[in-house]
Design a protein around this motif. Structure first.
Motif, mmCIF file in Angstrom:
data_model
loop_
_atom_site.group_PDB
_atom_site.id
_atom_site.type_symbol
_atom_site.label_atom_id
_atom_site.label_comp_id
_atom_site.label_asym_id
_atom_site.label_seq_id
_atom_site.Cartn_x
_atom_site.Cartn_y
_atom_site.Cartn_z
ATOM 1 N N ALA A 239 -3.942 4.610 12.040
ATOM 2 C CA ALA A 239 -5.332 4.269 11.697
ATOM 3 C C ALA A 239 -5.710 4.899 10.369
ATOM 4 C CB ALA A 239 -6.275 4.733 12.803
ATOM 5 N N ALA A 240 -5.300 6.160 10.176
ATOM 6 C CA ALA A 240 -5.617 6.851 8.927
ATOM 7 C C ALA A 240 -4.975 6.134 7.740
ATOM 8 C CB ALA A 240 -5.130 8.297 8.991
ATOM 9 N N CYS A 241 -3.719 5.728 7.882
ATOM 10 C CA CYS A 241 -3.037 5.033 6.783
ATOM 11 C C CYS A 241 -3.737 3.715 6.464
ATOM 12 C CB CYS A 241 -1.574 4.793 7.137
ATOM 13 S SG CYS A 241 -0.563 6.301 7.128
ATOM 14 N N GLY A 242 -4.177 3.001 7.492
ATOM 15 C CA GLY A 242 -4.890 1.756 7.256
ATOM 16 C C GLY A 242 -6.192 1.970 6.516
ATOM 17 N N THR A 243 -6.923 3.016 6.894
ATOM 18 C CA THR A 243 -8.199 3.317 6.240
ATOM 19 C C THR A 243 -7.974 3.760 4.801
ATOM 20 O OG1 THR A 243 -9.129 3.975 8.379
ATOM 21 C CG2 THR A 243 -10.315 4.688 6.412
ATOM 22 N N TRP A 244 -6.973 4.605 4.576
ATOM 23 C CA TRP A 244 -6.672 5.050 3.217
ATOM 24 C C TRP A 244 -6.225 3.877 2.340
ATOM 25 C CZ3 TRP A 244 -3.592 9.712 5.468
ATOM 26 C CH2 TRP A 244 -4.484 10.767 5.714
ATOM 27 N N GLY A 271 2.519 13.111 2.740
ATOM 28 C CA GLY A 271 3.798 13.797 2.626
ATOM 29 C C GLY A 271 4.226 14.402 3.958
ATOM 30 N N VAL A 272 3.256 14.976 4.688
ATOM 31 C CA VAL A 272 3.549 15.539 6.008
ATOM 32 C C VAL A 272 4.011 14.439 6.956
ATOM 33 C CG1 VAL A 272 2.562 16.721 8.008
ATOM 34 C CG2 VAL A 272 1.920 17.438 5.692
ATOM 35 N N PHE A 273 3.265 13.314 6.958
ATOM 36 C CA PHE A 273 3.623 12.210 7.848
ATOM 37 C C PHE A 273 4.970 11.604 7.467
ATOM 38 C CE2 PHE A 273 -1.216 11.454 8.151
ATOM 39 C CZ PHE A 273 -1.332 12.448 9.119
ATOM 40 N N GLY A 274 5.227 11.504 6.149
ATOM 41 C CA GLY A 274 6.488 10.937 5.691
ATOM 42 C C GLY A 274 7.679 11.749 6.147
ATOM 43 N N ARG A 275 7.527 13.092 6.120
ATOM 44 C CA ARG A 275 8.626 13.961 6.564
ATOM 45 C C ARG A 275 8.889 13.816 8.059
ATOM 46 N NH1 ARG A 275 6.276 17.150 2.540
ATOM 47 N NH2 ARG A 275 4.931 18.293 3.988
ATOM 48 N N ARG A 276 7.893 13.280 8.764
ATOM 49 C CA ARG A 276 8.079 13.025 10.201
ATOM 50 C C ARG A 276 8.664 11.642 10.451
ATOM 51 N NH1 ARG A 276 2.057 14.955 12.130
ATOM 52 N NH2 ARG A 276 2.254 17.177 11.597
#
Length: 297
Positions: A239-244, A271-276
């Motif tokens: 949801a956050a990625c969609g809003t951003w 960056g945090v999410f990408g590392r996950r």
């Protein structure tokens, strides 16, 4: 002229046309303030109008991250409203000084400023206008740990907003858009200060819905960016990625230091999410990187 410059500011960001506004204040507006008038009432109106230009210069300095300069312009605007004898407009300047203190994380005097501003308009302004001062006090209280009183003040501001009519706003308040959207945005910031991310997200979303992108790209984008942060804080990554992503769409062509800071903050979280291993975060980070490169000063 101030309405025109404000519309440009809301569409393209505070750095677009900034030099022109400052020059206008120093030349045409300064000359106007020194001119002879046929009546004291006309002179007072001119001083109050000049305060609106000084306020806009302060807003543009704030949007550039130049907070000391912004405060000086705001204080100049305040002095002009006092000379004009326009107490309501003077209260509006105290209100923005309170918000500025909160935004730069210096809340020491913000409750006093918000209290003084609200006292100057209470019982004298229409409900929609008063709601803008009431929500400022709520946010100030939340920033100094006054959670219960802040929640009560939020409810009072919302009641005023719902019962008010935007058509009754004075020109210096109407210039900055829907009072309902403003109350919703600062309600969200109040809940953010209280650590209530779910309510903060809900009210940022409400504010964004009341600020369609056309003509309000900068504020709509910043509101969506803040909504995304609240979604991310709750672990709602997609949801956050969609809003951003929606925020980045609106930021094309916007020149604003606040926008630059927001995009940098989005990239840190991505960056945090990408590392996950979140693929959506990787793709959005690339979009944000391209935006940064295109808007580098």
């Amino acid at each position: 002229m101030t309405d025109l410059f404000t519309r440009i500011d809301e569409r393209h960001g505070g750095q677009h046309g900034r030099t022109a506004v400052v020059q206008y204040l120093r030349s045409d507006v300064a000359d106007l303030c020194r001119a002879a008038f046929s009546s004291e009432a006309d002179h007072a109106d001119a001083l109050s109008a000049a305060a609106g230009v000084a306020y806009l210069c302060g807003w543009k300095a704030y949007d550039a991250g130049e907070h000391g300069l912004a405060q000086r312009y705001y204080l100049q605007a305040y002095a002009l409203t006092r000379e004009a004898g326009d107490d309501m407009h003077a209260a509006w300047i105290l209100r923005i000084l309170a918000h500025n203190g909160m935004d730069i994380r210096r809340p020491e005097s913000t409750v006093d400023l918000a209290d003084a501003a609200l006292a100057m308009v209470k019982g004298k302004a229409d409900p929609a206008t008063e709601s803008l001062f009431a929500i400022t006090r709520a946010r100030a209280l939340a920033n100094v740990g006054g959670g219960r009183e802040a929640a009560r003040q939020v409810r009072a501001a919302q009641d005023l907003s719902r019962s008010g009519d935007a058509a009754e706003l004075p020109v210096w308040a109407a210039r900055w858009g829907s009072p309902q959207a403003t109350v919703a945005s600062h309600t969200a910031k109040t809940f953010h200060a209280l650590g209530d991310h779910a309510n903060a997200e809900r009210h940022f979303a409400a504010s964004a819905r009341q600020r369609p992108g056309t003509g309000n790209e900068r504020i709509a984008a910043l509101t969506l960016a803040a909504q995304g942060r609240e979604q991310a804080a709750q672990g709602h990554v997609e949801a956050a990625c969609g809003t951003w992503g929606k925020a980045l769409d609106l930021l094309n062509g916007v020149r604003s230091a606040r926008a630059v800071d927001e995009v940098a903050g989005i990239r840190r979280q991505l960056g945090v999410f990408g590392r996950r291993g979140v693929r959506l975060a990787h793709d959005l980070d690339e979009r944000a990187r391209v935006w940064q490169a295109a808007h580098a000063s």
